[in-house]
Design an enzyme around this catalytic site. Sequence first.
Site, PDB file in Angstrom:
ATOM      1  N   LYS A   1      -9.886  11.299 -15.436  1.00 21.76           N
ATOM      2  CA  LYS A   1      -9.459  12.262 -16.422  1.00 21.76           C
ATOM      3  C   LYS A   1      -8.395  11.755 -17.296  1.00 21.76           C
ATOM      4  O   LYS A   1      -7.467  11.267 -16.916  1.00 21.76           O
ATOM      5  CB  LYS A   1      -9.084  13.588 -15.814  1.00 21.76           C
ATOM      6  CG  LYS A   1     -10.172  14.309 -14.704  1.00 21.76           C
ATOM      7  CD  LYS A   1      -9.592  15.473 -14.334  1.00 21.76           C
ATOM      8  CE  LYS A   1     -10.624  16.063 -13.250  1.00 21.76           C
ATOM      9  NZ  LYS A   1     -10.282  16.787 -12.185  1.00 21.76           N
TER      10      LYS A   1
ATOM     11  N   ASP B   1       5.351   2.410  -3.415  1.00 23.77           N
ATOM     12  CA  ASP B   1       4.670   2.278  -4.815  1.00 23.77           C
ATOM     13  C   ASP B   1       5.036   0.664  -5.363  1.00 23.77           C
ATOM     14  O   ASP B   1       6.125   0.329  -5.319  1.00 23.77           O
ATOM     15  CB  ASP B   1       5.395   3.021  -5.750  1.00 23.77           C
ATOM     16  CG  ASP B   1       5.061   2.801  -7.291  1.00 23.77           C
ATOM     17  OD1 ASP B   1       3.947   2.295  -7.437  1.00 23.77           O
ATOM     18  OD2 ASP B   1       6.117   2.857  -8.042  1.00 23.77           O
TER      19      ASP B   1
ATOM     20  N   ASP C   1      -7.048   2.568  -8.591  1.00 23.05           N
ATOM     21  CA  ASP C   1      -7.793   4.024  -8.862  1.00 23.05           C
ATOM     22  C   ASP C   1      -7.935   4.313 -10.264  1.00 23.05           C
ATOM     23  O   ASP C   1      -6.925   3.966 -10.910  1.00 23.05           O
ATOM     24  CB  ASP C   1      -6.756   4.986  -8.227  1.00 23.05           C
ATOM     25  CG  ASP C   1      -6.691   4.936  -6.820  1.00 23.05           C
ATOM     26  OD1 ASP C   1      -7.572   4.837  -6.163  1.00 23.05           O
ATOM     27  OD2 ASP C   1      -5.499   5.041  -6.191  1.00 23.05           O
TER      28      ASP C   1
ATOM     29  N   THR D   1     -14.367  -6.866  -1.622  1.00 27.79           N
ATOM     30  CA  THR D   1     -13.631  -5.706  -0.694  1.00 27.79           C
ATOM     31  C   THR D   1     -14.588  -4.442  -0.583  1.00 27.79           C
ATOM     32  O   THR D   1     -15.768  -4.607  -0.958  1.00 27.79           O
ATOM     33  CB  THR D   1     -12.665  -5.199  -1.874  1.00 27.79           C
ATOM     34  OG1 THR D   1     -13.209  -4.384  -2.629  1.00 27.79           O
ATOM     35  CG2 THR D   1     -11.846  -6.515  -2.194  1.00 27.79           C
ATOM     36  N   LYS D   2     -14.023  -3.517   0.221  1.00 26.54           N
ATOM     37  CA  LYS D   2     -15.046  -2.191   0.569  1.00 26.54           C
ATOM     38  C   LYS D   2     -15.650  -1.729  -0.656  1.00 26.54           C
ATOM     39  O   LYS D   2     -16.766  -1.207  -0.590  1.00 26.54           O
ATOM     40  CB  LYS D   2     -14.035  -1.530   1.337  1.00 26.54           C
ATOM     41  CG  LYS D   2     -14.826  -0.343   1.971  1.00 26.54           C
ATOM     42  CD  LYS D   2     -14.010   0.524   2.498  1.00 26.54           C
ATOM     43  CE  LYS D   2     -14.256   2.001   2.859  1.00 26.54           C
ATOM     44  NZ  LYS D   2     -13.256   2.821   3.266  1.00 26.54           N
TER      45      LYS D   2
ATOM     46  N   GLU E   1       0.822  -1.447   0.027  1.00 28.68           N
ATOM     47  CA  GLU E   1      -0.143  -0.086  -0.005  1.00 28.68           C
ATOM     48  C   GLU E   1       0.775   1.343  -0.073  1.00 28.68           C
ATOM     49  O   GLU E   1       2.028   1.285   0.483  1.00 28.68           O
ATOM     50  CB  GLU E   1      -0.692   0.082   1.379  1.00 28.68           C
ATOM     51  CG  GLU E   1      -2.445  -0.111   1.371  1.00 28.68           C
ATOM     52  CD  GLU E   1      -3.005   0.940   0.276  1.00 28.68           C
ATOM     53  OE1 GLU E   1      -2.345   2.244   0.118  1.00 28.68           O
ATOM     54  OE2 GLU E   1      -4.043   0.948  -0.113  1.00 28.68           O
TER      55      GLU E   1
ATOM     56  N   ASP F   1     -14.809  -1.678 -10.709  1.00 29.75           N
ATOM     57  CA  ASP F   1     -16.289  -1.291 -10.867  1.00 29.75           C
ATOM     58  C   ASP F   1     -16.554  -0.146 -11.832  1.00 29.75           C
ATOM     59  O   ASP F   1     -17.691   0.470 -11.908  1.00 29.75           O
ATOM     60  CB  ASP F   1     -17.002  -0.755  -9.430  1.00 29.75           C
ATOM     61  CG  ASP F   1     -16.282   0.266  -8.935  1.00 29.75           C
ATOM     62  OD1 ASP F   1     -15.253   0.910  -9.398  1.00 29.75           O
ATOM     63  OD2 ASP F   1     -16.811   0.774  -7.829  1.00 29.75           O
TER      64      ASP F   1
ATOM     65  N   GLU G   1     -16.007  -3.050  -3.634  1.00 27.65           N
ATOM     66  CA  GLU G   1     -16.892  -3.828  -4.375  1.00 27.65           C
ATOM     67  C   GLU G   1     -18.233  -3.827  -3.612  1.00 27.65           C
ATOM     68  O   GLU G   1     -19.456  -3.952  -4.348  1.00 27.65           O
ATOM     69  CB  GLU G   1     -16.248  -4.993  -4.259  1.00 27.65           C
ATOM     70  CG  GLU G   1     -16.447  -6.122  -5.221  1.00 27.65           C
ATOM     71  CD  GLU G   1     -15.579  -7.195  -5.281  1.00 27.65           C
ATOM     72  OE1 GLU G   1     -14.184  -6.738  -5.088  1.00 27.65           O
ATOM     73  OE2 GLU G   1     -15.566  -8.535  -5.531  1.00 27.65           O
TER      74      GLU G   1
HETATM   75  C1  LIG Z   1      -9.687   2.568  -4.900  1.00 29.75           C
HETATM   76  S1  LIG Z   1      -8.743   2.100  -3.741  1.00 29.75           S
HETATM   77  C2  LIG Z   1      -9.146   0.237  -3.555  1.00 29.75           C
HETATM   78  C3  LIG Z   1      -8.891  -0.197  -2.204  1.00 29.75           C
HETATM   79  C4  LIG Z   1      -9.222  -1.887  -1.785  1.00 29.75           C
HETATM   80  N1  LIG Z   1      -8.514  -2.584  -2.605  1.00 29.75           N
HETATM   81  C5  LIG Z   1     -10.556  -1.967  -2.216  1.00 29.75           C
HETATM   82  O1  LIG Z   1     -10.991  -2.634  -3.251  1.00 29.75           O
HETATM   83  O2  LIG Z   1     -11.608  -1.932  -1.307  1.00 29.75           O
HETATM   84  C6  LIG Z   1      -6.989   1.780  -4.266  1.00 29.75           C
HETATM   85  C7  LIG Z   1      -5.799   1.527  -3.564  1.00 29.75           C
HETATM   86  O3  LIG Z   1      -4.475   1.288  -3.909  1.00 29.75           O
HETATM   87  C8  LIG Z   1      -3.677   2.184  -3.346  1.00 29.75           C
HETATM   88  N2  LIG Z   1      -2.736   2.511  -4.307  1.00 29.75           N
HETATM   89  C9  LIG Z   1      -2.872   3.362  -5.270  1.00 29.75           C
HETATM   90  N3  LIG Z   1      -1.409   3.172  -6.131  1.00 29.75           N
HETATM   91  C10 LIG Z   1      -0.713   2.306  -5.581  1.00 29.75           C
HETATM   92  C11 LIG Z   1       0.636   1.908  -5.734  1.00 29.75           C
HETATM   93  N4  LIG Z   1       1.244   2.559  -6.843  1.00 29.75           N
HETATM   94  N5  LIG Z   1       0.881   1.125  -5.058  1.00 29.75           N
HETATM   95  C12 LIG Z   1       0.363   0.204  -3.899  1.00 29.75           C
HETATM   96  N6  LIG Z   1      -0.958   0.840  -3.577  1.00 29.75           N
HETATM   97  C13 LIG Z   1      -1.191   1.862  -4.439  1.00 29.75           C
HETATM   98  C14 LIG Z   1      -4.519   3.534  -2.607  1.00 29.75           C
HETATM   99  O4  LIG Z   1      -3.598   3.771  -1.611  1.00 29.75           O
HETATM  100  C15 LIG Z   1      -5.867   3.129  -2.318  1.00 29.75           C
HETATM  101  O5  LIG Z   1      -5.746   2.258  -1.065  1.00 29.75           O
END
Ligand SMILES: C[S@@+](CC[C@H](N)C(=O)[O-])C[C@H]1O[C@@H](n2cnc3c(N)ncnc32)[C@H](O)[C@@H]1O
Length: 335
Positions: free
Chosen positions: A105, A78, A101, A174-175, A51, A137, A177
């Site tokens: 945009k 990362d 994510d 997941t949350k 994370e 989603d 989802e």
């Molecule tokens: C939209 S959330 C989804 C969280 C979880 N997987 C869920 O389905 O509920 C995306 C997650 O990916 C993490 N994230 C984004 N880019 C990342 C990266 N390059 N490496 C690790 N984590 C990353 C973000 O901090 C965030 O917690």
Amino acid sequence: MDPWEQLAWPTIWDELFTRKAPLVLEIGFGNGDFLVEMAKRQPEKNYIGIEVSWTSIQHLLKRIDQTDLPPIRVLQGDAVALLECLFASNTIDEIYVNHPDPWRKERHWSRRFIQSKNVALLADRLKPQGRLTIATDHQAYSEWISDVLTGQSDLVSEYAPKAEVSDLPERIRTKYEMKARAQGIPIHYFVWKKERPPAHEFLAPKEYEMPHVILKVQNPALGLEQVFSDMDPDSWQETHRGVLVVVKVVEAYHRAGSRDGLVEVLVKEGNLTQHFGITIAFRQSDELLVKLSSMGHPRPTYGVKQAVWNIARLLTRKRADLTVLSSTVGPLHST
Ligand SMILES: C[S@@+](CC[C@H](N)C(=O)[O-])C[C@H]1O[C@@H](n2cnc3c(N)ncnc32)[C@H](O)[C@@H]1O
């Protein structure tokens, strides 16, 4: 939590977990529910969560501490840099990327995690027959993911000829989802398997001898005050083995009267960023040493080596009374 900068590149995960078991990785675990539930259901496997968010990591670490869970290792950073540095080819059994994510945009699309080059890296790190599962989603991102996956040849769809399915048996939600499902938004699931050796191999960044440069001081009256007054923020960049390397001097610190000082440096090499210090100190009255400080725990990569060399060269260019006496870096050591 493991400070990943101090782990071996690549890490032998079975040794760290002190048991040989299938390795499961979740990228971007958010609140950690999925990772924890997987570990509860299949405690015979080793789990790693990556994370970037410190809040998410703290939340998961608290839960791991409070419960009697099978081993879960948590890494902050990362995912691309961590996959490049810490994981060898053919070592991961399952990789999950749940609701990455979507970067809605168009000008941000290059930030999307699912990109051809990242999928090639994931494929390289998977074991033969290993699986990559992606869930989203977001309709537009699902089309993007589908294009990326069908445009590569390292992985094949478990549900071929379909690239995706609308649900998976025994799937842990997941949350994100659950929220989407509650609103009636369809989820897109991609399960792709490694059936052949990937076209590209991704090696962990090479590490070099600890870099240092010794400068001869020709002027006995020279003090560090003068040396540090020449150290303005500066930056250099070059391409090394196809990777853009950027070295940036952020700040230079020297206390009046002290025989050493510190230069704060940022080095970016592809996906890897290191933020650390370089010490400049009098070794003898007529020798100055430019070397890595332990601050920031830098790994002696090509970029870090170049940072030490560039700073030493900057000093010799600015001051005629400083010359290079010896060095473990520079043109003669540039492989
Ligand atoms: C939209 S959330 C989804 C969280 C979880 N997987 C869920 O389905 O509920 C995306 C997650 O990916 C993490 N994230 C984004 N880019 C990342 C990266 N390059 N490496 C690790 N984590 C990353 C973000 O901090 C965030 O917690």
